[in-house]
Design a protein around this motif. Structure first.
Motif, PDB file in Angstrom:
ATOM      1  N   TYR A   1     -10.841  10.336 -28.507  1.00  4.98           N
ATOM      2  CA  TYR A   1     -11.104  11.277 -27.619  1.00  4.98           C
ATOM      3  C   TYR A   1      -9.944  11.139 -26.687  1.00  4.98           C
ATOM      4  O   TYR A   1      -9.396   9.999 -26.294  1.00  4.98           O
TER       5      TYR A   1
ATOM      6  N   ARG B   1     -12.219  17.032 -18.304  1.00  5.77           N
ATOM      7  CA  ARG B   1     -13.374  16.054 -18.940  1.00  5.77           C
ATOM      8  C   ARG B   1     -13.029  15.407 -20.230  1.00  5.77           C
ATOM      9  O   ARG B   1     -11.915  16.026 -20.887  1.00  5.77           O
ATOM     10  N   LEU B   2     -13.636  14.546 -20.525  1.00  3.84           N
ATOM     11  CA  LEU B   2     -13.301  13.833 -21.887  1.00  3.84           C
ATOM     12  C   LEU B   2     -13.719  14.910 -23.014  1.00  3.84           C
ATOM     13  O   LEU B   2     -14.802  15.457 -22.961  1.00  3.84           O
TER      14      LEU B   2
ATOM     15  N   LEU C   1     -13.513  15.687 -27.601  1.00  2.74           N
ATOM     16  CA  LEU C   1     -12.871  15.102 -28.791  1.00  2.74           C
ATOM     17  C   LEU C   1     -11.646  15.638 -29.271  1.00  2.74           C
ATOM     18  O   LEU C   1     -11.292  16.744 -29.236  1.00  2.74           O
TER      19      LEU C   1
ATOM     20  N   ARG D   1     -11.833  13.120 -35.560  1.00  2.00           N
ATOM     21  CA  ARG D   1     -12.516  12.002 -36.067  1.00  2.00           C
ATOM     22  C   ARG D   1     -12.194  11.798 -37.515  1.00  2.00           C
ATOM     23  O   ARG D   1     -11.494  12.464 -38.176  1.00  2.00           O
TER      24      ARG D   1
ATOM     25  N   LYS E   1     -18.996   5.007 -33.498  1.00  4.04           N
ATOM     26  CA  LYS E   1     -20.430   5.304 -33.645  1.00  4.04           C
ATOM     27  C   LYS E   1     -21.087   4.655 -35.119  1.00  4.04           C
ATOM     28  O   LYS E   1     -20.464   4.646 -36.056  1.00  4.04           O
TER      29      LYS E   1
ATOM     30  N   ASN F   1     -26.689   8.586 -32.167  1.00  4.82           N
ATOM     31  CA  ASN F   1     -25.190   9.301 -31.832  1.00  4.82           C
ATOM     32  C   ASN F   1     -24.540   8.476 -30.577  1.00  4.82           C
ATOM     33  O   ASN F   1     -23.654   8.980 -29.887  1.00  4.82           O
TER      34      ASN F   1
ATOM     35  N   VAL G   1     -21.261  21.482 -21.213  1.00  7.49           N
ATOM     36  CA  VAL G   1     -21.979  20.556 -20.532  1.00  7.49           C
ATOM     37  C   VAL G   1     -21.682  20.374 -19.330  1.00  7.49           C
ATOM     38  O   VAL G   1     -20.328  20.200 -18.799  1.00  7.49           O
TER      39      VAL G   1
ATOM     40  N   PHE H   1     -26.725  11.434 -23.295  1.00  3.36           N
ATOM     41  CA  PHE H   1     -26.474  10.087 -22.907  1.00  3.36           C
ATOM     42  C   PHE H   1     -25.945  10.007 -21.522  1.00  3.36           C
ATOM     43  O   PHE H   1     -25.070  11.077 -21.098  1.00  3.36           O
TER      44      PHE H   1
ATOM     45  N   TYR I   1     -23.492   7.579 -19.095  1.00  2.00           N
ATOM     46  CA  TYR I   1     -22.341   6.501 -19.012  1.00  2.00           C
ATOM     47  C   TYR I   1     -21.997   6.472 -17.724  1.00  2.00           C
ATOM     48  O   TYR I   1     -22.223   7.344 -16.620  1.00  2.00           O
TER      49      TYR I   1
ATOM     50  N   SER J   1     -25.622  16.102 -26.950  1.00  2.23           N
ATOM     51  CA  SER J   1     -25.648  16.751 -28.448  1.00  2.23           C
ATOM     52  C   SER J   1     -26.904  17.132 -28.879  1.00  2.23           C
ATOM     53  O   SER J   1     -28.057  17.145 -28.600  1.00  2.23           O
TER      54      SER J   1
ATOM     55  N   THR K   1     -25.190  15.880 -34.289  1.00  2.00           N
ATOM     56  CA  THR K   1     -23.645  16.690 -34.140  1.00  2.00           C
ATOM     57  C   THR K   1     -22.927  16.162 -33.117  1.00  2.00           C
ATOM     58  O   THR K   1     -23.173  15.125 -32.356  1.00  2.00           O
ATOM     59  N   GLU K   2     -21.795  16.630 -33.117  1.00  2.00           N
ATOM     60  CA  GLU K   2     -20.708  15.876 -31.857  1.00  2.00           C
ATOM     61  C   GLU K   2     -21.384  16.073 -30.531  1.00  2.00           C
ATOM     62  O   GLU K   2     -22.042  17.070 -30.042  1.00  2.00           O
ATOM     63  N   ALA K   3     -20.872  15.051 -29.885  1.00  2.00           N
ATOM     64  CA  ALA K   3     -21.434  15.034 -28.405  1.00  2.00           C
ATOM     65  C   ALA K   3     -20.384  15.580 -27.442  1.00  2.00           C
ATOM     66  O   ALA K   3     -19.076  15.517 -27.872  1.00  2.00           O
TER      67      ALA K   3
ATOM     68  N   PHE L   1     -19.095  16.205 -23.535  1.00  2.00           N
ATOM     69  CA  PHE L   1     -19.035  15.663 -22.157  1.00  2.00           C
ATOM     70  C   PHE L   1     -19.019  16.497 -20.877  1.00  2.00           C
ATOM     71  O   PHE L   1     -18.506  17.394 -20.908  1.00  2.00           O
ATOM     72  N   GLY L   2     -20.019  16.148 -19.960  1.00  2.00           N
ATOM     73  CA  GLY L   2     -19.794  16.788 -18.561  1.00  2.00           C
ATOM     74  C   GLY L   2     -18.596  16.386 -17.957  1.00  2.00           C
ATOM     75  O   GLY L   2     -17.773  15.538 -18.360  1.00  2.00           O
ATOM     76  N   GLN L   3     -18.228  16.933 -16.991  1.00  2.00           N
ATOM     77  CA  GLN L   3     -16.979  16.829 -16.160  1.00  2.00           C
ATOM     78  C   GLN L   3     -17.216  15.536 -15.367  1.00  2.00           C
ATOM     79  O   GLN L   3     -16.144  14.990 -14.742  1.00  2.00           O
TER      80      GLN L   3
END
Lengths: 109, 114
Positions: free
Chosen positions: A36, A43-44, A46, A49, A90, A95, B4, B34, B36, B97, B101-103, B105-107
């Motif tokens: 990532y 933001r983070l 991807l 992978r 993962k 997930n 998100v 999720f 964090y 997600s 599938t791919e997650a 992320f929020g800001q």
């Protein structure tokens, strides 16, 4: 328990130089590995992978099960590559992601 | 990619009060969300996983009575920090997600407890 280790907090390279961001993992089963990226004030997101075996923005990463590594590489660093990079794993179904501590990549002119 | 959104982006609250953070998936149904927590210059630490309509699963060491998570719909999850204290000050990030599938992320939300 699963663990992701990124040994370098900061990696500084010159523009055009090769880049390798290290990532090692610990997991008893077959993991999925991710990289990532977080650009400044964003933001983070991807980057890539391991199951895709693709090159994104010139970056590649190969899963080496023997060495339990998933290092991120790019042959020629660009200024826009400066960002925070996180390796993530993962495993065990679901997930849920386990993140490494991150490496700040700084590409200098 | 999917979007998100977290709200608020930053919040300051007094010690002892509660604060709610929202996480919304704007263009997809998030079966799993999720939460964090990220301390300065440290990694993202998973606090809990929530599936729509179910109770959240908390990671070891995370107080479920302090960090209340609700995932009442497929597009919204909330994290409520109850009786906040200065040590709860942190950056809280959600991801969402659809199925496995791919997650995305929020800001993030910067919480400061004074």
């Amino acid at each position: 328990a699963q663990r992701v280790t990124q040994p370098e907090k900061l990696l500084s390279v010159f523009k055009g130089a090769p880049v390798e961001l290290k990532c090692n993992y610990s997991y008893s089963g077959s993991p999925e590995l991710f990289w990532y990226v977080q650009y400044s004030r964003q933001r983070l997101q991807l980057l890539l992978r391991h199951i895709s075996r693709e090159s994104i923005k010139g970056f590649t990463a190969d899963l080496n099960k023997g060495e339990t590594s998933f290092h991120l590489k790019k042959p020629f660093a660009q200024e826009e590559d400066s960002a925070m990079y996180y390796c993530a794993l993962k495993g065990g179904g679901g997930n849920k992601l386990t993140f490494g501590t991150g490496t700040q990549l700084k590409v200098e002119l | 990619g999917a979007v998100v959104s977290q709200h608020p982006s930053w919040v300051i609250c007094k010690s002892g009060t509660s604060v709610k953070i929202e996480c919304r998936s704007l263009d997809f149904q998030a079966t799993t969300m999720f939460w964090y927590r990220q301390f300065p210059k440290q990694s993202l630490m998973l606090m809990a996983t929530s599936n729509e309509g179910s109770k959240a699963t908390y990671e070891q060491g995370v107080e479920k009575d302090k960090f209340l998570i609700n995932h009442a719909s497929l597009t919204l999850s909330t994290l409520t920090v109850t009786s906040a204290h200065p040590e709860d000050s942190s950056f809280y990030i959600c991801s969402a997600s659809h199925l496995n599938t791919e997650a995305f992320f929020g800001q993030g939300t910067r919480l400061t407890v004074v």
